[in-house]
Write a protein that holds these residues in place. Structure first.
Motif, PDB file in Angstrom:
ATOM      1  N   GLU A 135       0.842  -1.181   0.000  1.00  0.00           N
ATOM      2  CA  GLU A 135       0.000   0.000   0.000  1.00  0.00           C
ATOM      3  C   GLU A 135       0.889   1.247   0.000  1.00  0.00           C
ATOM      4  N   VAL A 136       0.667   2.113  -0.957  1.00  0.00           N
ATOM      5  CA  VAL A 136       1.445   3.348  -1.073  1.00  0.00           C
ATOM      6  C   VAL A 136       0.978   4.345  -0.014  1.00  0.00           C
ATOM      7  N   GLU A 137       1.915   4.907   0.731  1.00  0.00           N
ATOM      8  CA  GLU A 137       1.615   5.881   1.782  1.00  0.00           C
ATOM      9  C   GLU A 137       1.707   7.326   1.273  1.00  0.00           C
ATOM     10  N   TRP A 138       2.602   7.599   0.316  1.00  0.00           N
ATOM     11  CA  TRP A 138       2.809   8.963  -0.208  1.00  0.00           C
ATOM     12  C   TRP A 138       3.601   8.882  -1.512  1.00  0.00           C
ATOM     13  N   ILE A 139       3.527   9.934  -2.316  1.00  0.00           N
ATOM     14  CA  ILE A 139       4.364  10.061  -3.507  1.00  0.00           C
ATOM     15  C   ILE A 139       4.787  11.527  -3.656  1.00  0.00           C
TER      16      ILE A 139
ATOM     17  N   GLY B 101       6.687   6.009  -0.810  1.00  0.00           N
ATOM     18  CA  GLY B 101       6.938   5.066   0.270  1.00  0.00           C
ATOM     19  C   GLY B 101       5.737   4.170   0.484  1.00  0.00           C
ATOM     20  N   ASP B 102       5.991   2.969   0.991  1.00  0.00           N
ATOM     21  CA  ASP B 102       4.877   2.039   1.181  1.00  0.00           C
ATOM     22  C   ASP B 102       4.780   1.546   2.618  1.00  0.00           C
ATOM     23  N   SER B 103       3.700   0.852   2.888  1.00  0.00           N
ATOM     24  CA  SER B 103       3.426   0.370   4.242  1.00  0.00           C
ATOM     25  C   SER B 103       4.359  -0.761   4.649  1.00  0.00           C
TER      26      SER B 103
ATOM     27  N   ALA C  50       6.457   0.994   8.113  1.00  0.00           N
ATOM     28  CA  ALA C  50       5.878   1.813   7.042  1.00  0.00           C
ATOM     29  C   ALA C  50       6.634   3.128   6.863  1.00  0.00           C
ATOM     30  N   VAL C  51       6.810   3.530   5.612  1.00  0.00           N
ATOM     31  CA  VAL C  51       7.419   4.817   5.285  1.00  0.00           C
ATOM     32  C   VAL C  51       6.267   5.807   5.143  1.00  0.00           C
ATOM     33  N   LEU C  52       6.084   6.648   6.156  1.00  0.00           N
ATOM     34  CA  LEU C  52       4.887   7.476   6.273  1.00  0.00           C
ATOM     35  C   LEU C  52       4.964   8.808   5.539  1.00  0.00           C
ATOM     36  N   CYS C  53       6.178   9.266   5.235  1.00  0.00           N
ATOM     37  CA  CYS C  53       6.318  10.564   4.577  1.00  0.00           C
ATOM     38  C   CYS C  53       7.649  10.621   3.845  1.00  0.00           C
TER      39      CYS C  53
END
Length: 103
Positions: free
Chosen positions: A1-5, A17-19, A43-46
């Motif tokens: 799941e993608v957290e941000w782009i 970044g993804d979960s 997870a990479v949150l930002c």
């Protein structure tokens, strides 16, 4: 799941970044994966490209921040023991490119 782009300021390159703790780099024109970077333990949150586009800054639920080289896909620096909880946001400006603010 993608957290941000985030889009690179000067080219057709996306980072995200993804979960699962991975940071991805894609060619925006073709969609091809350029790098998949590992190192975060959660997870990479930002994240974002640096103002000059020569580095990628990321923050994770594992409480660390990482600075990456987008050309090689390698970690330049790990910042740890700054946060008690996960890093949920970060920012930098062109005037203060060496300063990374996170929360």
């Amino acid at each position: 799941e993608v957290e941000w782009i985030d889009w690179h300021q000067k080219g057709d390159v996306l980072c995200g970044g993804d979960s699962g703790g991975m940071v991805w780099l894609w060619n925006g024109a073709s969609g091809a994966v350029m790098h998949v970077m590992s190192g975060h333990g959660d997870a990479v949150l930002c994240g974002q490209f640096s103002p000059d586009g020569k580095q990628i800054y990321t923050g994770s639920a594992d409480t660390t921040e990482r600075i990456w080289d987008p050309k090689s896909g390698s970690t330049v620096r790990v910042v740890s023991n700054v946060h008690e909880d996960g890093v949920t946001c970060l920012a930098s400006t062109a005037e203060h490119a060496n300063v990374l603010i996170s929360g």
